[in-house]
Every structure is written in structure tokens, then in C-alpha cells.
Design an enzyme around this catalytic site. Structure first.
Site, PDB file in Angstrom:
ATOM      1  N   GLU A 160    -131.711 -85.664  27.451  1.00  0.00           N
ATOM      2  CA  GLU A 160    -132.210 -86.914  28.044  1.00  0.00           C
ATOM      3  C   GLU A 160    -132.452 -87.999  26.998  1.00  0.00           C
ATOM      4  O   GLU A 160    -132.625 -89.173  27.351  1.00  0.00           O
ATOM      5  CB  GLU A 160    -133.489 -86.651  28.852  1.00  0.00           C
ATOM      6  CG  GLU A 160    -134.761 -86.464  28.045  1.00  0.00           C
ATOM      7  CD  GLU A 160    -134.931 -85.078  27.435  1.00  0.00           C
ATOM      8  OE1 GLU A 160    -136.051 -84.780  26.995  1.00  0.00           O
ATOM      9  OE2 GLU A 160    -133.941 -84.311  27.384  1.00  0.00           O
ATOM     10  N   HIS A 204    -132.663 -81.900  23.466  1.00  0.00           N
ATOM     11  CA  HIS A 204    -133.058 -82.826  24.531  1.00  0.00           C
ATOM     12  C   HIS A 204    -131.924 -83.766  24.925  1.00  0.00           C
ATOM     13  O   HIS A 204    -131.790 -84.868  24.380  1.00  0.00           O
ATOM     14  CB  HIS A 204    -134.238 -83.668  24.048  1.00  0.00           C
ATOM     15  CG  HIS A 204    -135.532 -82.936  23.977  1.00  0.00           C
ATOM     16  ND1 HIS A 204    -136.521 -83.074  24.934  1.00  0.00           N
ATOM     17  CD2 HIS A 204    -136.014 -82.064  23.060  1.00  0.00           C
ATOM     18  CE1 HIS A 204    -137.556 -82.313  24.616  1.00  0.00           C
ATOM     19  NE2 HIS A 204    -137.274 -81.695  23.477  1.00  0.00           N
ATOM     20  N   CYS A 240    -136.131 -77.695  26.455  1.00  0.00           N
ATOM     21  CA  CYS A 240    -137.191 -77.402  25.482  1.00  0.00           C
ATOM     22  C   CYS A 240    -138.330 -76.630  26.154  1.00  0.00           C
ATOM     23  O   CYS A 240    -138.187 -75.453  26.441  1.00  0.00           O
ATOM     24  CB  CYS A 240    -137.660 -78.700  24.824  1.00  0.00           C
ATOM     25  SG  CYS A 240    -138.617 -78.454  23.304  1.00  0.00           S
TER      26      CYS A 240
END
Length: 232
Positions: free
Chosen positions: A197, A195, A86
Site C-alpha cells: 500500500e 507494505h 505485516c
């Protein structure tokens, strides 16, 4: 044990999530500070999501000039795996480690959704545990995620197989060619808007057909990096 650095900038939001993802994958996360000049001997680097410097000028533009980014650029050019997520993707294009740019979403709104992606290139340092054509679900949250590039750059990315991920089902931000993520020529630098994560641990990821919040497709980004490091 592999050591993967996560750089914190003023306005970073997801560095702790990235550190946790690295730990779950089986590596040691190393906190790095944007104002330092030393990468502490890490084996790979993550530039996390957030709103570095309040997104002033352009998203990632000021962060790309941070002292540590000179070291990140040198490491990337030497073959160190670097992942930009991002805002980190925005930094990579501002630092000219990846081509093109990211602009305001075409609908003008911040968007947050679990996004289906198609894997286009499973041969990078961060995608080698995926299969070409595989569809995965990764959380997306951005206001300036529209990928742009001139026609020549787009043709080169497509022709060289450097589009790593493509939005599937819906293009959430107007990115040209539905591009969600790209890589450099060497395949060690990858940037994407979604994302990974946020999809590494059951109970906290996207919904799946099996159960709510059970999606862990993002974990393979980080285990791919470990596999790439072991192959060196």
C-alpha cells in the site's frame, strides 16, 4: 464496483493507506471495525499493518481473537480474497489461516527499507498481475518479521508452490528460505511482511531508476484482487 474491506484494530497504523490504495486501484474501500460482527458484504478483505494491541503477547495474537476475525476466517475459508500486510500477516498465522509464525528480526532491530522481492507465485488472488520471477520493490518496515516454520511445513510450502514472494539481494530479518510472503492452498489468502500500500502512487513510492519515489509495484496487488473478483 468491487468493495474491499479494511479492518481497523486498536493500534493499526496503515489502514488509511490501504484504503487509498484500494481507491486508486478502482475499488471502493470499506472501513471495518475489529469489534463488529458484520463484514458489510465486502468482496475482499485487507488486514493492515501496524501494532495491534501494542504487540502484546505475540504480534497479532490478540487481534486474531477479535470478534470480526471470526467472520474473516469464515469468509477466507469460503474463498473470499484476504490480504494480510505485516501485522496483518502476523494475524493470519495466529488465526491459522496461514502456517508458520513471525518472530523478532534476527539482528534484533526494527528495519525500514525499500525491499526487492522476487515473485514466486503469480497465481493467487493478489498476485495474478505479476509474472513468475519478476523482481519488484516494496517498502518494508518491521521489528518482528522473521518467518519461521518447522521443516515439514517449509517443505510443503515449497513443494506446493505456496511461497509467493522471496527476499532478493538481502534477507532483512532472518526469514527461513528468504520467505517474504506465502499463500494458502486455495490461493485466496496471502500474507507478506512488506507494505504494497506504500507503493501505489507516483511521488510517494520507492525510488526507481527513472526517478525518485516513482515506484508503484504495490498497486498490482490490489488490481490483481479486482481481476480475481471479475473472474468469479
Amino acid at each position: 464496483m468491487a468493495r474491499i474491506g479494511v479492518v481497523t484494530f486498536p493500534g493499526s497504523l496503515d489502514e488509511r493507506d490501504a484504503q487509498r490504495a484500494i481507491r486508486i486501484a478502482g475499488a471502493e474501500p470499506v472501513a471495518l471495525w475489529h469489534g463488529d460482527h458484520e463484514l458489510q458484504g465486502v468482496d475482499a478483505i485487507v488486514l493492515p499493518g501496524g501494532f495491534s494491541y501494542g504487540d502484546y503477547l505475540r504480534c497479532g495474537a490478540i487481534a486474531a481473537q477479535s470478534p470480526l476475525m471470526a467472520e474473516v476466517i469464515a469468509a477466507a475459508n469460503a474463498g473470499t480474497p484476504v490480504l494480510g500486510i505485516c501485522n496483518g500477516f502476523q494475524m493470519l498465522v495466529e488465526a491459522h489461516l496461514l502456517p508458520g509464525g513471525l518472530i523478532r528480526n534476527d539482528h534484533g532491530n526494527f528495519i525500514r527499507r525499500d525491499q526487492v522481492l522476487t515473485v514466486e507465485n503469480p497465481d493467487t488472488a493478489w498476485t495474478n498481475e505479476f509474472a513468475k520471477g519478476e523482481q519488484i520493490v516494496i517498502p518494508l518496515k518491521n521489528g518482528e518479521g522473521g518467518y519461521i516454520a518447522d521443516a515439514e511445513t517449509l517443505a510443503r510450502l515449497e513443494g506446493e508452490g505456496r511461497v509467493v514472494f522471496r527476499y532478493q539481494g538481502v534477507n532483512p530479518n532472518g526469514s527461513l528460505n528468504d520467505i517474504a510472503g506465502i499463500t494458502n492452498e486455495r490461493g485466496n489468502v496471502v500474507g507478506l511482511m512488506p507494505h504494497p500500500e506504500h507503493a501505489v502512487e507516483p511521488g510517494f513510492g520507492p525510488d526507481t531508476r527513472v526517478r525518485m519515489r516513482s515506484g508503484v509495484d504495490g498497486l498490482r496487488f490490489f488490481t490483481s484482487a479486482l481481476r480475481a473478483l471479475q473472474a468469479v
